[in-house]
Design a protein around this motif. Structure first.
Motif, PDB file in Angstrom:
ATOM      1  N   MET A  52      49.638 -45.446  11.115  1.00 47.07           N
ATOM      2  CA  MET A  52      48.551 -44.454  11.011  1.00 47.07           C
ATOM      3  C   MET A  52      48.376 -43.720  12.349  1.00 47.07           C
ATOM      4  O   MET A  52      48.363 -44.354  13.393  1.00 47.07           O
ATOM      5  N   SER A  53      48.253 -42.412  12.309  1.00 44.74           N
ATOM      6  CA  SER A  53      48.054 -41.657  13.552  1.00 44.74           C
ATOM      7  C   SER A  53      46.639 -41.877  14.081  1.00 44.74           C
ATOM      8  O   SER A  53      45.775 -42.384  13.376  1.00 44.74           O
ATOM      9  N   ASP A  54      46.432 -41.477  15.340  1.00 48.11           N
ATOM     10  CA  ASP A  54      45.111 -41.655  15.942  1.00 48.11           C
ATOM     11  C   ASP A  54      44.035 -40.913  15.156  1.00 48.11           C
ATOM     12  O   ASP A  54      42.925 -41.395  14.978  1.00 48.11           O
ATOM     13  N   VAL A  55      44.412 -39.694  14.708  1.00 51.11           N
ATOM     14  CA  VAL A  55      43.427 -38.879  13.991  1.00 51.11           C
ATOM     15  C   VAL A  55      43.090 -39.517  12.643  1.00 51.11           C
ATOM     16  O   VAL A  55      41.919 -39.630  12.271  1.00 51.11           O
ATOM     17  N   GLU A  56      44.135 -39.969  11.945  1.00 52.14           N
ATOM     18  CA  GLU A  56      43.882 -40.635  10.659  1.00 52.14           C
ATOM     19  C   GLU A  56      42.978 -41.845  10.851  1.00 52.14           C
ATOM     20  O   GLU A  56      42.070 -42.105  10.064  1.00 52.14           O
ATOM     21  N   GLU A  57      43.269 -42.567  11.922  1.00 54.90           N
ATOM     22  CA  GLU A  57      42.468 -43.754  12.208  1.00 54.90           C
ATOM     23  C   GLU A  57      41.015 -43.366  12.482  1.00 54.90           C
ATOM     24  O   GLU A  57      40.088 -44.027  12.018  1.00 54.90           O
ATOM     25  N   ALA A  58      40.861 -42.284  13.232  1.00 54.76           N
ATOM     26  CA  ALA A  58      39.502 -41.814  13.560  1.00 54.76           C
ATOM     27  C   ALA A  58      38.761 -41.419  12.277  1.00 54.76           C
ATOM     28  O   ALA A  58      37.569 -41.689  12.136  1.00 54.76           O
ATOM     29  N   ILE A  59      39.495 -40.804  11.355  1.00 57.30           N
ATOM     30  CA  ILE A  59      38.854 -40.384  10.098  1.00 57.30           C
ATOM     31  C   ILE A  59      38.457 -41.609   9.276  1.00 57.30           C
ATOM     32  O   ILE A  59      37.342 -41.683   8.750  1.00 57.30           O
ATOM     33  N   THR A  60      39.375 -42.574   9.187  1.00 57.69           N
ATOM     34  CA  THR A  60      39.055 -43.805   8.449  1.00 57.69           C
ATOM     35  C   THR A  60      37.842 -44.496   9.061  1.00 57.69           C
ATOM     36  O   THR A  60      36.930 -44.936   8.354  1.00 57.69           O
ATOM     37  N   ARG A  61      37.836 -44.561  10.398  1.00 57.44           N
ATOM     38  CA  ARG A  61      36.723 -45.227  11.076  1.00 57.44           C
ATOM     39  C   ARG A  61      35.415 -44.474  10.824  1.00 57.44           C
ATOM     40  O   ARG A  61      34.388 -45.073  10.516  1.00 57.44           O
ATOM     41  N   ALA A  62      35.502 -43.150  10.922  1.00 53.58           N
ATOM     42  CA  ALA A  62      34.303 -42.338  10.688  1.00 53.58           C
ATOM     43  C   ALA A  62      33.809 -42.540   9.254  1.00 53.58           C
ATOM     44  O   ALA A  62      32.610 -42.620   8.997  1.00 53.58           O
ATOM     45  N   HIS A  63      34.759 -42.646   8.329  1.00 50.97           N
ATOM     46  CA  HIS A  63      34.371 -42.840   6.931  1.00 50.97           C
ATOM     47  C   HIS A  63      33.634 -44.160   6.778  1.00 50.97           C
ATOM     48  O   HIS A  63      32.578 -44.237   6.139  1.00 50.97           O
ATOM     49  N   HIS A  64      34.162 -45.214   7.394  1.00 43.99           N
ATOM     50  CA  HIS A  64      33.510 -46.525   7.335  1.00 43.99           C
ATOM     51  C   HIS A  64      32.135 -46.502   7.980  1.00 43.99           C
ATOM     52  O   HIS A  64      31.180 -47.033   7.445  1.00 43.99           O
ATOM     53  N   ASN A  65      32.067 -45.881   9.157  1.00 45.28           N
ATOM     54  CA  ASN A  65      30.831 -45.964   9.933  1.00 45.28           C
ATOM     55  C   ASN A  65      29.787 -44.930   9.518  1.00 45.28           C
ATOM     56  O   ASN A  65      28.598 -45.167   9.678  1.00 45.28           O
ATOM     57  N   GLU A  66      30.267 -43.778   9.046  1.00 38.58           N
ATOM     58  CA  GLU A  66      29.327 -42.660   8.912  1.00 38.58           C
ATOM     59  C   GLU A  66      29.008 -42.238   7.483  1.00 38.58           C
ATOM     60  O   GLU A  66      28.042 -41.520   7.265  1.00 38.58           O
ATOM     61  N   TRP A  67      29.846 -42.630   6.534  1.00 39.20           N
ATOM     62  CA  TRP A  67      29.629 -42.133   5.164  1.00 39.20           C
ATOM     63  C   TRP A  67      28.189 -42.366   4.687  1.00 39.20           C
ATOM     64  O   TRP A  67      27.501 -41.429   4.279  1.00 39.20           O
ATOM     65  N   ALA A  68      27.747 -43.625   4.735  1.00 32.75           N
ATOM     66  CA  ALA A  68      26.415 -43.955   4.222  1.00 32.75           C
ATOM     67  C   ALA A  68      25.338 -43.208   5.006  1.00 32.75           C
ATOM     68  O   ALA A  68      24.355 -42.729   4.447  1.00 32.75           O
ATOM     69  N   ARG A  69      25.545 -43.113   6.321  1.00 31.70           N
ATOM     70  CA  ARG A  69      24.577 -42.425   7.174  1.00 31.70           C
ATOM     71  C   ARG A  69      24.450 -40.958   6.772  1.00 31.70           C
ATOM     72  O   ARG A  69      23.342 -40.429   6.683  1.00 31.70           O
ATOM     73  N   VAL A  70      25.602 -40.316   6.515  1.00 29.53           N
ATOM     74  CA  VAL A  70      25.578 -38.892   6.143  1.00 29.53           C
ATOM     75  C   VAL A  70      24.907 -38.714   4.772  1.00 29.53           C
ATOM     76  O   VAL A  70      24.006 -37.892   4.614  1.00 29.53           O
ATOM     77  N   VAL A  71      25.325 -39.517   3.787  1.00 31.94           N
ATOM     78  CA  VAL A  71      24.731 -39.400   2.449  1.00 31.94           C
ATOM     79  C   VAL A  71      23.223 -39.660   2.533  1.00 31.94           C
ATOM     80  O   VAL A  71      22.415 -38.937   1.944  1.00 31.94           O
ATOM     81  N   ALA A  72      22.844 -40.684   3.295  1.00 33.97           N
ATOM     82  CA  ALA A  72      21.434 -41.064   3.383  1.00 33.97           C
ATOM     83  C   ALA A  72      20.601 -39.967   4.045  1.00 33.97           C
ATOM     84  O   ALA A  72      19.516 -39.620   3.575  1.00 33.97           O
ATOM     85  N   ALA A  73      21.132 -39.400   5.133  1.00 33.58           N
ATOM     86  CA  ALA A  73      20.383 -38.357   5.839  1.00 33.58           C
ATOM     87  C   ALA A  73      20.216 -37.124   4.939  1.00 33.58           C
ATOM     88  O   ALA A  73      19.148 -36.512   4.889  1.00 33.58           O
ATOM     89  N   LEU A  74      21.269 -36.791   4.206  1.00 36.77           N
ATOM     90  CA  LEU A  74      21.189 -35.616   3.338  1.00 36.77           C
ATOM     91  C   LEU A  74      20.281 -35.851   2.129  1.00 36.77           C
ATOM     92  O   LEU A  74      19.591 -34.943   1.682  1.00 36.77           O
TER      93      LEU A  74
END
Lengths: 411, 107
Positions: free
Chosen positions: A1-23
């Motif tokens: 996995m490239s660094d960017v892909e990894e960053a996206i996966t990590r962001a998805h894990h860490n931020e998905w719920a936060r983004v949905v919840a805030a919206l």
């Protein structure tokens, strides 16, 4: 996995719920929040490889999702002014009283696990909105048609909106019951993944245990003082720790007593034990232990034994006695009998198991337990009949394989 | 937000018939707390008449539109800020009426 892909996966894990919840909080609409969050992540997938990962991925995603949501609302307002009213319904009320725990993600979890929704719906909605799994992923994990899963989630979002299921953390007096509802959803997700054994199982089903643990960790971070949350997390960790040892290379279920304990995950066990110790300290200080905490403690006793012969069965039995007082269900009585067999012998245990026939005659584990206790007393013929019945009732291929071998070893 | 709150009775296993005073007290409280919009108990389903005037002329039929073991015994309309409030009241209503309760939002 490239660094960017990894960053996206990590962001998805860490931020998905936060983004949905805030919206959801801002726009008062789960549907808009879900769609905008999905679009924001899709945009990240397009843009981050070229533009680089933003310094604060969470803020970038929230801003992007907000913009997407506003675009959609503008589009819809042009079409239909009534939509606007509907979307503003939540926005104009007085601000909600802020409790001790004020996290949008917690609101989101309580909304998704609302008791007015069917259990299956709560599970699907939680995995989608909080876990960020896609609808096809959830459908595959639960062996349901994609269209059916899509309908289930759409209907749930519509009900939340139409019936006005609130987006908030319940009042203190309702909290224990509501938290226990959330934990039931997560435990169901975990078990669905855990019981999906065998070599031909879709890996997405296995992924459910990891997802359940991740979500329980999140709730633990949000409600660190809740004993049952800690208990459920410990129970999951101590169960997951034994996962690889639980199924043989040939796809056969390996019972606890026969597992290669060297294959257990020591990291997960250590973490589980820490949580159990934390709860034991709380119990010593007067806190009442709930059923997840007791189940976790039982699993802690098992995982503390390096060899099955070192198992402290009297401790296990004492914990089951405690559990029976809390939950007099026949399945718990059955598991208690297994500990009795180790302390008082298979004959005493069998008498206890036989008393459960009325309630458990249709349950494979009842027959499997009887078969084992009969075998240990040398009653081959009766044991064989019990194995036959257990095999008939067991739905899981790994378990059937184990029971069949056991039966065929009888002389 | 308004909710239609239906009291459901079961012909084969009806709730107790002595609930009237308790329901009155509960209604007084609903009024005092601002939830009450409307309430009423219904006569037996045998007293219902169904009218269908979608065709050439109105057709009347005797009895309820659907014959079932469970039936609507009474209704409330409540004004409540959200479903949690309505469900809490409905849980009390079920005890007070000794019957099942359905909560359904108005559009």
């Amino acid at each position: 996995m490239s660094d960017v892909e990894e960053a996206i996966t990590r962001a998805h894990h860490n931020e998905w719920a936060r983004v949905v919840a805030a919206l959801t909080r801002r726009f008062g609409d789960l549907d808009i929040a879900e769609e905008a969050a999905a679009e924001a992540f899709a945009t990240a997938v397009q843009r981050w490889p070229a533009d680089g990962v933003p310094p604060n991925p969470g803020a970038w995603l929230t801003t992007t999702a907000n913009r997407k949501a506003i675009d959609r609302i503008r589009r819809e307002n042009k079409r239909d002014d009534k939509h606007k009213e509907a979307q503003m319904v939540y926005g104009d009320g007085p601000p909600e009283p802020v409790g001790a725990i004020d996290d949008d993600r917690l609101r989101l979890i309580f909304t998704c696990c609302h008791p007015a929704l069917a259990m299956q719906t709560r599970v699907a909605l939680t995995l989608r909105m909080v876990g960020g799994l896609t609808v096809p992923e959830i459908a595959r994990a639960f062996l349901v048609q994609e269209t059916a899963m899509e309908r289930r989630i759409t209907r749930a979002k519509a009900k939340i909106k139409a019936a006005r299921i609130p987006y908030r953390v319940p009042a203190v007096e309702d909290l224990p019951a509501r938290v226990s509802g959330v934990l039931a959803v997560l435990y169901l997700v975990f078990n669905e993944g855990y019981l999906a054994t065998g070599p031909d199982t879709d890996p997405l089903r296995h992924g459910l245990t990891a997802e359940a643990i991740r979500l329980t960790r999140l709730i633990r971070a949000l409600l660190p003082g809740d004993g049952e949350v800690a208990g459920l997390l410990a129970l999951m960790l101590l169960t997951e720790a034994r996962r690889t040892a639980r199924v043989s290379a040939g796809g056969e279920l390996v019972p606890l007593a026969e597992q290669d304990r060297g294959a257990w995950d020591t990291g997960l066990i250590a973490e589980g034990h820490r949580l159990v110790r934390e709860r034991l300290a709380a119990a010593a200080a007067g806190a009442a232990a709930g059923r997840y905490q007791i189940l976790a403690a039982i699993n802690a006793v098992h995982t503390a034994a390096r060899d099955v012969r070192d198992t402290d069965w009297s401790q296990v039995l004492a914990l089951y006695d405690q559990l029976v007082r809390l939950d007099p269900s026949p399945i718990i009585a059955l598991n208690r009998a297994i500990a009795v067999a180790e302390l008082d012998g298979p004959q005493v245990a069998l008498a206890a198991v036989d008393r459960l026939e009325d309630k458990l005659a249709g349950y494979h584990a009842y027959h499997a337990t009887r078969a084992d206790l009969l075998r240990r007393q040398g009653h081959s013929q009766q044991s064989r009949a019990a194995y036959d019945r257990a095999i008939e009732l067991a739905g899981n291929t790994a378990e059937t394989a184990y029971l069949t071998r056991r039966r065929d070893q009888l002389r | 937000m308004q909710y239609l709150v239906s009291v459901i009775d079961d012909k084969s296993n009806p709730g107790s018939t002595d609930r009237r005073p308790a329901i009155s007290t509960f209604n007084e409280r609903l009024i005092a707390e601002g939830y009450w919009v409307f309430s009423g108990g219904l006569a037996d389903t045998d007293a219902a008449t169904v009218i269908d005037n979608r065709g050439e002329q109105a057709v009347f039929s005797d009895g309820p539109f659907v014959e079932s073991k469970e039936y609507l015994a009474g209704v409330w309309v409540w004004e409540a800020p959200d479903l949690d409030v309505a469900l809490k009241l409905a849980a009390e209503a079920s005890k007070v009426c000794d019957r099942k309760i359905e909560v359904r939002p108005f559009q």
